[in-house]
Design a protein around this motif. Structure first.
Motif, mmCIF file in Angstrom:
data_model
loop_
_atom_site.group_PDB
_atom_site.id
_atom_site.type_symbol
_atom_site.label_atom_id
_atom_site.label_comp_id
_atom_site.label_asym_id
_atom_site.label_seq_id
_atom_site.Cartn_x
_atom_site.Cartn_y
_atom_site.Cartn_z
ATOM 1 N N PHE A 1 -29.426 61.782 -25.612
ATOM 2 C CA PHE A 1 -30.206 62.810 -24.923
ATOM 3 C C PHE A 1 -29.435 64.121 -25.003
ATOM 4 O O PHE A 1 -28.454 64.322 -24.294
ATOM 5 N N ASN A 2 -29.863 65.017 -25.885
ATOM 6 C CA ASN A 2 -29.169 66.283 -26.116
ATOM 7 C C ASN A 2 -29.846 67.390 -25.315
ATOM 8 O O ASN A 2 -30.952 67.819 -25.637
ATOM 9 N N GLU A 3 -29.178 67.849 -24.260
ATOM 10 C CA GLU A 3 -29.764 68.854 -23.380
ATOM 11 C C GLU A 3 -29.930 70.214 -24.062
ATOM 12 O O GLU A 3 -30.630 71.085 -23.555
ATOM 13 N N VAL B 1 -23.700 57.451 -32.424
ATOM 14 C CA VAL B 1 -23.862 56.785 -33.718
ATOM 15 C C VAL B 1 -25.068 57.373 -34.441
ATOM 16 O O VAL B 1 -26.165 57.442 -33.874
ATOM 17 N N ASN B 2 -24.889 57.805 -35.683
ATOM 18 C CA ASN B 2 -25.992 58.311 -36.502
ATOM 19 C C ASN B 2 -26.617 57.152 -37.282
ATOM 20 O O ASN B 2 -25.927 56.452 -38.027
ATOM 21 N N VAL B 3 -27.940 56.977 -37.109
ATOM 22 C CA VAL B 3 -28.644 55.881 -37.768
ATOM 23 C C VAL B 3 -29.790 56.457 -38.597
ATOM 24 O O VAL B 3 -30.626 57.202 -38.070
ATOM 25 N N GLU C 1 -31.932 59.091 -36.262
ATOM 26 C CA GLU C 1 -31.697 59.154 -34.823
ATOM 27 C C GLU C 1 -30.211 59.077 -34.500
ATOM 28 O O GLU C 1 -29.427 58.476 -35.237
ATOM 29 N N GLN C 2 -29.857 59.697 -33.386
ATOM 30 C CA GLN C 2 -28.520 59.553 -32.832
ATOM 31 C C GLN C 2 -28.606 58.591 -31.653
ATOM 32 O O GLN C 2 -29.379 58.801 -30.718
ATOM 33 N N MET C 3 -27.812 57.531 -31.718
ATOM 34 C CA MET C 3 -27.780 56.534 -30.660
ATOM 35 C C MET C 3 -26.443 56.621 -29.929
ATOM 36 O O MET C 3 -25.458 57.147 -30.461
ATOM 37 N N VAL C 4 -26.412 56.094 -28.722
ATOM 38 C CA VAL C 4 -25.184 56.063 -27.931
ATOM 39 C C VAL C 4 -24.846 54.613 -27.610
ATOM 40 O O VAL C 4 -25.721 53.835 -27.205
ATOM 41 N N LEU C 5 -23.586 54.250 -27.803
ATOM 42 C CA LEU C 5 -23.107 52.907 -27.484
ATOM 43 C C LEU C 5 -22.011 53.012 -26.428
ATOM 44 O O LEU C 5 -21.057 53.771 -26.587
ATOM 45 N N ILE D 1 -37.087 59.250 -25.591
ATOM 46 C CA ILE D 1 -35.624 59.217 -25.501
ATOM 47 C C ILE D 1 -35.177 58.690 -24.145
ATOM 48 O O ILE D 1 -34.299 57.829 -24.048
ATOM 49 N N SER D 2 -35.777 59.199 -23.082
ATOM 50 C CA SER D 2 -35.319 58.847 -21.738
ATOM 51 C C SER D 2 -35.636 57.401 -21.368
ATOM 52 O O SER D 2 -34.941 56.790 -20.551
#
Length: 291
Positions: free
Chosen positions: A113-115, A81-83, A52-56, A127-128
């Motif tokens: 959230f990748n549009e 962040v790639n986890v 998953e890609q996370m956002v901080l 995700i949302s």
């Protein structure tokens, strides 16, 4: 007979610092060094079905500006962040240029959230909906600090609701965004040419006093789009509604509304400041009407 498999996904975050930056971690009390810099690690631990890609990103309570984090030498408003699906990722981050004094900082984590990706409904929902905050008290500097940015003390604007209604006891506190023509409908997307309202429900017996933030993409703005900040008071066992004009903001691909409430009474015996987080789901922006 068809077998049905279920999988519980686990996500955990953890902040660690050295003794140089600690006052009392059990009470969420930390400090900067003599140069006004705070350094720590932030660990993401996942047991999920996919990488998953996370956002901080971070918020500074009472601030009129987004808070920047420095990760791997890059000072940004947010970091992706790639986890790995069954593993850990640890970031080394720092925070600097904060006003001298004591502050409450919020570290917020979301799924990216990748549009550009056409998610199915279940994936988009997952995700949302995900939002994980962590907060702590940070004492910035002492008399020897000489490079801390000065900041004027600005009195926040009190936002008056257009509606205050009493509610029954029970249920969970919440915040939601709704269209003026459909007060009870569920939104999947928004656009800047329509009128919306924010509804905050306080199901506790304590009043809340706090601030609301709009995240356009992952960049933070005050909900009233002014330098004065905002203050929203929510009475106990009540629901308050107030308008939101999206034309005031430069909208990116998605948005989320966050309200951080401060209970105006001692709600427990804990020794650290109590904060209550309300957040909407992350909503897509109609690209044709995006600013």
């Amino acid at each position: 007979m068809e077998k049905v498999f279920s999988h519980t996904e686990l996500r955990k975050t953890e902040m660690k610092t050295t003794s140089e930056y600690q006052v009392d971690p059990n009470k969420l009390l930390y400090k900067t060094d003599k140069n006004g810099i705070f350094k720590a690690t932030y660990k993401f631990s996942h047991a999920t079905q996919k990488d998953e890609q996370m956002v901080l990103y971070a918020l500074l309570e009472g601030s009129t500006e987004p808070l920047h984090l420095t990760v791997n030498g890059k000072k940004e408003k947010y970091h992706i962040v790639n986890v790995p699906k069954n593993g850990d990722t640890t970031l080394h981050f720092s925070i600097s240029d904060l006003p001298r004094g004591g502050h409450i900082l919020y570290l917020c984590t979301e799924k990216f959230f990748n549009e550009k990706i056409n998610y199915n409904d279940l994936a988009k929902k997952g995700i949302s909906a995900y939002f994980a905050p962590y907060y702590f008290h940070l004492q910035v500097g002492d008399e020897k600090v000489n490079n801390v940015r000065k900041q004027d003390v600005i009195k926040p604007e009190v936002i008056k609701p257009i509606s205050v209604k009493k509610i029954e006891k029970g249920g969970e506190p919440s915040i939601r965004l709704f269209h003026e023509k459909d007060p009870y409908g569920k939104l999947d997307s928004v656009n800047s040419n329509s009128k919306y309202y924010i509804s905050i429900k306080n199901t506790s017996k304590y009043p809340f006093s706090g601030s609301a933030y709009l995240l356009s993409g992952y960049e933070v703005s005050n909900i009233n789009n002014s330098k004065e900040g905002n203050l929203i008071e929510v009475p106990p066992l009540s629901k308050v509604d107030f308008p939101l004009d999206l034309q005031d903001f430069k909208l990116k691909d998605s948005l989320r509304i966050i309200y951080v409430g401060i209970p105006e009474a001692k709600v427990s015996d804990v020794q650290f400041p109590v904060r209550v987080f309300f957040n909407t789901e992350r909503l897509s922006i109609d690209n044709k009407l995006k600013n």
